[in-house]
Design an enzyme around this catalytic site. Structure first.
Site, short mmCIF file in Angstrom:
data_model
loop_
_atom_site.label_atom_id
_atom_site.label_comp_id
_atom_site.label_asym_id
_atom_site.label_seq_id
_atom_site.Cartn_x
_atom_site.Cartn_y
_atom_site.Cartn_z
N ALA A 135 0.85 -1.20 0.00
CA ALA A 135 0.00 0.00 0.00
C ALA A 135 0.88 1.24 0.00
O ALA A 135 2.10 1.16 -0.09
CB ALA A 135 -0.93 -0.02 1.20
N ILE A 137 1.60 3.38 2.36
CA ILE A 137 2.44 3.64 3.53
C ILE A 137 3.39 2.49 3.82
O ILE A 137 4.52 2.68 4.27
CB ILE A 137 1.56 3.94 4.76
CG1 ILE A 137 0.84 5.28 4.56
CG2 ILE A 137 2.39 3.98 6.04
CD1 ILE A 137 -0.09 5.66 5.67
N ASP A 289 -12.36 1.18 8.72
CA ASP A 289 -11.86 0.84 7.39
C ASP A 289 -12.25 -0.60 7.07
O ASP A 289 -11.40 -1.49 6.92
CB ASP A 289 -10.33 1.01 7.34
CG ASP A 289 -9.79 0.95 5.92
OD1 ASP A 289 -10.59 1.04 4.98
OD2 ASP A 289 -8.55 0.80 5.77
#
Length: 559
Positions: A135, A137, A289
């Protein structure tokens, strides 16, 4: 302002050129940043013509995708803010995907060893070089500890925090310049939005916060057999490395595979919905999330939750107002919906409340004949955000995160079991919350606290009035007036303020008694609190105080 960014001048130029490339060059050009950065004017003219067929929302999405991980993550978080961004923007931002290629396993190994002060071969039996996922990050690697436990290790990208902080500073500068030059930027308070989203990104980069989030939610469900949250290995975790239990299972999006394995999809949907509503209504702390990739059906049929970088936290006030809002939506009661919005949000002074009620009435008419089980919660929330956006009502960010979570929940539930209604499940939670609010003991405690606060305010007011009247009697006020019979004026003011204070106390007592009576009626409980007949004695006291107040008013000869 821009001078503070000279140390990042090369990156600043890159961002400005990307603005131009994606059709947003007018922001750079009309604010004068192109001249400050020595950018050629032909760059803006050419790109503007190429992107004329795209909407502003599309251009922003393209810019964020091109600008890198920080901007993609910024856009993903911004997609949760339907209360402050138009629906067209939200729909575009929801399309953002990280699609970031993984960094090498050699770098991942080096980072783990350096950050945790360990050797990979001394700590793990197996360390898989191929990441499970990548992803903006960080990325996740699967490994097996020497003790045999299978773990997932989240490793943050090298220098990602430094790079993101630089990009956020540059973006804030552009937002500040835009606010000075564009009416729309000032209207949407883009600088405040950037600040708020920047804080969320910085927090998500701190893996110690994610570890605490997991532990907190895991404690909420420690006695549950239907859901599971990963165990965190604290000794192998820090700000940039997070080691946790690995979940083997099937994503809820793979419904055919779930059916083949014999899992009850209705039961999974019910467990999923009740778990989220328990987090929201009972604990005020929820996983924010919950896209399908983060919800896994484990081999034993339990529901596993992963990735807790984004969570929502609700105050008691927001929880209570959300309960009222939910009941209002289900009862199609527009007044209750508007009251909840007003109590939760910061409503600008120039907003006509009657217009708000009219908008809510129109929304109510839209859903009038639709049965509760067929009501699309996501549509109702989007309509609600349309109203708040139109009147620039700034709702608490955690409420908007909550609304986004519930929309995602509804979408996931539809994947698992199409005919399942989350509103039907939410209704008992909302009613329970409202009943708790009206519980006689809770009402008494809350009103007692309010009474103490009110007493302090009244005491302060009385002190100030006495000081004022003392100043009148000694004529030591910074006012040039000639007063006669100042002592009688002072005594009259004393009586007046004492009567006001007495009336306020009486009103507070009356509200307290009304709350206790209503709560007792709804809950079917008696009026005895701590073996004390509160309602009966309180009523007698209120009547006595009221009678004395009326007597003193008539006695004074002034109504």
């Amino acid at each position: 302002m821009i001078r503070n960014q000279f140390k990042y001048i090369n990156r600043f130029r890159e961002i400005a050129i990307l603005f131009s490339k994606t059709g947003l060059g007018f922001i750079i050009e009309e604010s004068g940043l192109d001249k400050l950065l020595s950018l050629p004017s032909r760059l803006f003219n050419k790109s503007q013509k190429q992107e004329e067929d795209k909407t502003i929302a599309e251009r922003i999405r393209l810019f964020l995708e091109e600008a890198g991980p920080a901007y993609v993550k910024l856009g993903q978080i911004a997609s949760t803010r339907g209360d402050i961004l138009p629906e067209s923007f939200i729909k575009e931002l929801e399309k953002l995907q990280s699609n970031v290629p993984p960094f090498s396993s050699e770098i991942a190994r080096e980072l783990i060893e350096q950050e945790l002060d360990i050797k990979i071969e001394d700590t793990f039996l197996i360390f898989e070089d191929e990441p499970l996922g990548s992803a903006s990050i960080g990325q996740v690697h699967r490994a097996v500890l020497k003790t045999g436990e299978v773990v997932a290790i989240k490793v943050q990208r090298p220098n990602i925090e430094r790079n993101i902080r630089i990009d956020l500073e540059i973006l804030k500068t552009i937002a500040q310049v835009a606010e000075k030059n564009f009416k729309w930027a000032k209207q949407y308070q883009v600088t405040d939005i950037v600040d708020e989203l920047s804080t969320a990104i910085i927090q998500e980069m701190d893996y110690t916060l994610e570890a605490r989030n997991i532990n907190r939610i895991e404690r909420q469900f420690k006695n549950s057999e239907d859901v599971k949250f990963p165990h965190v290995y604290e000794m192998l975790s820090n700000k940039t490395i997070l080691t946790m239990e690995y979940f083997e299972g099937i994503s809820i999006r793979k419904v055919d595979e779930l059916s083949q394995k014999g899992f009850d999809r209705y039961q999974l949907a019910d467990t999923f919905a009740r778990t989220i509503f328990t987090q929201i209504f009972e604990h005020g702390f929820f996983h924010a999330d919950i896209h399908p990739g983060n919800i896994i059906v484990l081999n034993d049929g339990t529901l596993g939750f992963i990735d807790f970088g984004m969570v929502g936290k609700l105050t008691d006030n927001v929880k209570q107002n959300f309960g009222s809002l939910l009941i209002g939506l289900m009862q199609k009661n527009s007044k209750k919906v508007v009251r909840s919005i007003i109590q939760m949000g910061v409503v600008p002074d120039d907003v006509n409340v009657d217009d708000l009620y009219e908008e809510a009435e129109l929304m109510q008419d839209k859903y009038y004949d639709i049965p509760l089980k067929d009501l699309e919660f996501g549509d109702a929330v989007r309509d609600l955000f349309t109203i708040t956006n139109k009147y620039h009502i700034h709702l608490p960010k955690d409420f908007t995160l909550l609304a986004k979570t519930l929309i995602t929940l509804e979408g996931n539930i539809e994947i698992l079991y199409k005919d399942y209604s989350i509103l039907s499940v939410a209704e008992p939670f909302g009613k329970k919350l409202l009943l708790q609010r009206l519980n006689p003991k809770r009402v008494a405690e809350d009103k007692f606290e309010d009474w103490i606060l009110l007493t302090d305010i009244v005491e302060d007011s009385v002190t100030n009035i006495h000081q004022f009247t003392k100043g009148l009697s000694t004529r030591r006020l910074p006012i040039s007036l000639e007063l006669k019979e100042e002592k009688s004026i002072g005594r009259h003011l004393d009586r007046t303020i004492n009567r006001i204070s007495f009336s306020i106390v009486l009103m507070s007592l009356s509200i307290l008694m009304a709350g206790i009576i209503v709560g007792s009626s709804l809950l079917g409980q008696g009026s005895i609190l701590y073996k004390f007949p509160v309602i009966e004695l309180g009523t007698i006291l209120a009547i006595a105080m009221f009678s004395w107040l009326i007597f003193t008013i008539f006695k004074s000869g002034r109504m």
